[in-house]
Design a protein around this motif. Sequence first.
Motif, PDB file in Angstrom:
ATOM      1  N   ASP A  59     -72.909   7.927  17.987  1.00  0.00           N
ATOM      2  CA  ASP A  59     -74.217   8.173  18.583  1.00  0.00           C
ATOM      3  C   ASP A  59     -74.268   7.560  19.983  1.00  0.00           C
ATOM      4  OD1 ASP A  59     -77.150   8.996  18.204  1.00  0.00           O
ATOM      5  OD2 ASP A  59     -77.288   6.886  18.814  1.00  0.00           O
ATOM      6  N   GLU A  60     -74.366   8.405  21.005  1.00  0.00           N
ATOM      7  CA  GLU A  60     -74.330   7.932  22.396  1.00  0.00           C
ATOM      8  C   GLU A  60     -75.461   6.960  22.719  1.00  0.00           C
ATOM      9  OE1 GLU A  60     -73.684  10.934  25.398  1.00  0.00           O
ATOM     10  OE2 GLU A  60     -72.375  12.058  24.039  1.00  0.00           O
ATOM     11  N   ASP A  61     -76.653   7.195  22.169  1.00  0.00           N
ATOM     12  CA  ASP A  61     -77.777   6.285  22.422  1.00  0.00           C
ATOM     13  C   ASP A  61     -77.496   4.895  21.866  1.00  0.00           C
ATOM     14  OD1 ASP A  61     -79.285   8.186  23.761  1.00  0.00           O
ATOM     15  OD2 ASP A  61     -80.350   8.840  21.949  1.00  0.00           O
ATOM     16  N   THR A  62     -76.898   4.840  20.683  1.00  0.00           N
ATOM     17  CA  THR A  62     -76.556   3.548  20.080  1.00  0.00           C
ATOM     18  C   THR A  62     -75.567   2.803  20.961  1.00  0.00           C
ATOM     19  OG1 THR A  62     -76.960   4.378  17.844  1.00  0.00           O
ATOM     20  CG2 THR A  62     -75.566   2.421  18.032  1.00  0.00           C
ATOM     21  N   VAL A  63     -74.547   3.504  21.442  1.00  0.00           N
ATOM     22  CA  VAL A  63     -73.545   2.879  22.312  1.00  0.00           C
ATOM     23  C   VAL A  63     -74.200   2.348  23.585  1.00  0.00           C
ATOM     24  CG1 VAL A  63     -71.488   3.329  23.720  1.00  0.00           C
ATOM     25  CG2 VAL A  63     -71.624   4.233  21.390  1.00  0.00           C
ATOM     26  N   ARG A  64     -75.061   3.145  24.182  1.00  0.00           N
ATOM     27  CA  ARG A  64     -75.737   2.743  25.417  1.00  0.00           C
ATOM     28  C   ARG A  64     -76.636   1.522  25.182  1.00  0.00           C
ATOM     29  NH1 ARG A  64     -80.539   3.772  26.977  1.00  0.00           N
ATOM     30  NH2 ARG A  64     -80.839   5.497  25.534  1.00  0.00           N
ATOM     31  N   LEU A  65     -77.444   1.577  24.120  1.00  0.00           N
ATOM     32  CA  LEU A  65     -78.347   0.461  23.821  1.00  0.00           C
ATOM     33  C   LEU A  65     -77.577  -0.825  23.521  1.00  0.00           C
ATOM     34  CD1 LEU A  65     -81.028   2.297  21.681  1.00  0.00           C
ATOM     35  CD2 LEU A  65     -81.332   1.339  23.966  1.00  0.00           C
ATOM     36  N   PHE A  66     -76.514  -0.707  22.709  1.00  0.00           N
ATOM     37  CA  PHE A  66     -75.668  -1.861  22.437  1.00  0.00           C
ATOM     38  C   PHE A  66     -75.147  -2.457  23.736  1.00  0.00           C
ATOM     39  CE2 PHE A  66     -74.381  -1.117  17.858  1.00  0.00           C
ATOM     40  CZ  PHE A  66     -74.660  -2.402  17.451  1.00  0.00           C
ATOM     41  N   GLY A  67     -74.588  -1.588  24.569  1.00  0.00           N
ATOM     42  CA  GLY A  67     -74.008  -2.035  25.831  1.00  0.00           C
ATOM     43  C   GLY A  67     -75.008  -2.787  26.688  1.00  0.00           C
ATOM     44  N   GLU A  68     -76.187  -2.215  26.855  1.00  0.00           N
ATOM     45  CA  GLU A  68     -77.217  -2.856  27.672  1.00  0.00           C
ATOM     46  C   GLU A  68     -77.631  -4.205  27.094  1.00  0.00           C
ATOM     47  OE1 GLU A  68     -80.395   0.008  27.941  1.00  0.00           O
ATOM     48  OE2 GLU A  68     -79.205   1.379  29.188  1.00  0.00           O
ATOM     49  N   PHE A  69     -77.854  -4.235  25.792  1.00  0.00           N
ATOM     50  CA  PHE A  69     -78.308  -5.469  25.155  1.00  0.00           C
ATOM     51  C   PHE A  69     -77.237  -6.561  25.254  1.00  0.00           C
ATOM     52  CE2 PHE A  69     -78.899  -8.411  21.675  1.00  0.00           C
ATOM     53  CZ  PHE A  69     -80.244  -8.736  21.815  1.00  0.00           C
ATOM     54  N   LEU A  70     -75.989  -6.203  24.979  1.00  0.00           N
ATOM     55  CA  LEU A  70     -74.917  -7.196  25.012  1.00  0.00           C
ATOM     56  C   LEU A  70     -74.729  -7.759  26.416  1.00  0.00           C
ATOM     57  CD1 LEU A  70     -72.374  -5.405  22.661  1.00  0.00           C
ATOM     58  CD2 LEU A  70     -73.766  -7.411  22.114  1.00  0.00           C
ATOM     59  N   GLU A  71     -74.753  -6.882  27.409  1.00  0.00           N
ATOM     60  CA  GLU A  71     -74.608  -7.338  28.800  1.00  0.00           C
ATOM     61  C   GLU A  71     -75.746  -8.287  29.182  1.00  0.00           C
ATOM     62  OE1 GLU A  71     -72.200  -6.939  31.078  1.00  0.00           O
ATOM     63  OE2 GLU A  71     -70.957  -5.441  30.092  1.00  0.00           O
ATOM     64  N   GLU A  72     -76.974  -7.975  28.735  1.00  0.00           N
ATOM     65  CA  GLU A  72     -78.121  -8.850  29.005  1.00  0.00           C
ATOM     66  C   GLU A  72     -77.924 -10.230  28.401  1.00  0.00           C
ATOM     67  OE1 GLU A  72     -81.645  -6.938  27.530  1.00  0.00           O
ATOM     68  OE2 GLU A  72     -81.550  -5.338  29.022  1.00  0.00           O
ATOM     69  N   ARG A  73     -77.185 -10.293  27.305  1.00  0.00           N
ATOM     70  CA  ARG A  73     -76.929 -11.556  26.604  1.00  0.00           C
ATOM     71  C   ARG A  73     -75.654 -12.243  27.080  1.00  0.00           C
ATOM     72  NH1 ARG A  73     -81.475 -10.574  24.813  1.00  0.00           N
ATOM     73  NH2 ARG A  73     -82.238 -11.294  22.820  1.00  0.00           N
ATOM     74  N   GLY A  74     -75.068 -11.728  28.164  1.00  0.00           N
ATOM     75  CA  GLY A  74     -73.887 -12.372  28.726  1.00  0.00           C
ATOM     76  C   GLY A  74     -72.588 -12.047  28.024  1.00  0.00           C
ATOM     77  N   ILE A  75     -72.579 -10.974  27.249  1.00  0.00           N
ATOM     78  CA  ILE A  75     -71.361 -10.538  26.561  1.00  0.00           C
ATOM     79  C   ILE A  75     -70.818  -9.330  27.315  1.00  0.00           C
ATOM     80  CG2 ILE A  75     -70.427  -9.578  24.422  1.00  0.00           C
ATOM     81  CD1 ILE A  75     -72.664 -11.249  22.980  1.00  0.00           C
ATOM     82  N   LYS A  76     -69.559  -9.394  27.697  1.00  0.00           N
ATOM     83  CA  LYS A  76     -68.950  -8.331  28.498  1.00  0.00           C
ATOM     84  C   LYS A  76     -68.561  -7.151  27.607  1.00  0.00           C
ATOM     85  CE  LYS A  76     -65.181  -7.455  31.670  1.00  0.00           C
ATOM     86  NZ  LYS A  76     -64.036  -6.780  31.287  1.00  0.00           N
ATOM     87  N   VAL A  77     -69.062  -5.963  27.953  1.00  0.00           N
ATOM     88  CA  VAL A  77     -68.667  -4.751  27.245  1.00  0.00           C
ATOM     89  C   VAL A  77     -67.447  -4.193  27.977  1.00  0.00           C
ATOM     90  CG1 VAL A  77     -69.362  -2.450  26.487  1.00  0.00           C
ATOM     91  CG2 VAL A  77     -71.023  -4.320  26.463  1.00  0.00           C
ATOM     92  N   ALA A  78     -66.283  -4.382  27.370  1.00  0.00           N
ATOM     93  CA  ALA A  78     -65.014  -4.002  28.000  1.00  0.00           C
ATOM     94  C   ALA A  78     -64.759  -2.500  27.911  1.00  0.00           C
ATOM     95  CB  ALA A  78     -63.867  -4.766  27.352  1.00  0.00           C
ATOM     96  N   GLY A  79     -65.437  -1.834  26.973  1.00  0.00           N
ATOM     97  CA  GLY A  79     -65.265  -0.400  26.827  1.00  0.00           C
ATOM     98  C   GLY A  79     -66.135   0.134  25.720  1.00  0.00           C
ATOM     99  N   SER A  80     -66.296   1.451  25.702  1.00  0.00           N
ATOM    100  CA  SER A  80     -67.078   2.082  24.637  1.00  0.00           C
ATOM    101  C   SER A  80     -66.499   3.456  24.350  1.00  0.00           C
ATOM    102  CB  SER A  80     -68.551   2.185  25.036  1.00  0.00           C
ATOM    103  OG  SER A  80     -68.691   2.936  26.217  1.00  0.00           O
ATOM    104  N   GLY A  81     -66.758   3.921  23.136  1.00  0.00           N
ATOM    105  CA  GLY A  81     -66.258   5.225  22.731  1.00  0.00           C
ATOM    106  C   GLY A  81     -67.051   5.760  21.569  1.00  0.00           C
ATOM    107  N   TYR A  82     -66.690   6.971  21.174  1.00  0.00           N
ATOM    108  CA  TYR A  82     -67.498   7.688  20.179  1.00  0.00           C
ATOM    109  C   TYR A  82     -66.725   8.137  18.941  1.00  0.00           C
ATOM    110  CZ  TYR A  82     -70.218   7.651  24.426  1.00  0.00           C
ATOM    111  OH  TYR A  82     -70.869   7.235  25.570  1.00  0.00           O
ATOM    112  N   ASP A  83     -65.464   7.687  18.786  1.00  0.00           N
ATOM    113  CA  ASP A  83     -64.691   8.066  17.601  1.00  0.00           C
ATOM    114  C   ASP A  83     -63.582   7.048  17.343  1.00  0.00           C
ATOM    115  OD1 ASP A  83     -62.174   8.871  19.008  1.00  0.00           O
ATOM    116  OD2 ASP A  83     -63.469  10.426  19.832  1.00  0.00           O
TER     117      ASP A  83
END
Length: 116
Positions: free
Chosen positions: A11-35
Amino acid sequence: MKRSVIVIDDDEDTVRLFGEFLEERGIKVAGSGYDGITAIKLYKEKTPDVVLIDIMMPNGSGFYAIKKIQEINSNAKIIAVSGDGSYSTEEKLEKLSIPLIRKPFNMEQIISVIND
């Protein structure tokens, strides 16, 4: 040092929301994918501290990706995030020593497990 995470969910929205939230909390999102196939590829490329992964996905399920990632690194920290809370899914994850966070998830719970 910032913890690095890859986020895998079909789910692209889930990936996007996770990414935004984690970055706000100082956790680096090194990559994302859908499968699952992308999860394995990203793990090899980025060697993140943590993998957040859905279970039910096309093109390689979460279980497929988890097994492959564990073959690469038996100590990989993987957290399953899924709406599938069935007994069989929980049992399989337990055998693989993978914690399960059920959707809809509490982001503070996820941060706690990442930093654990």
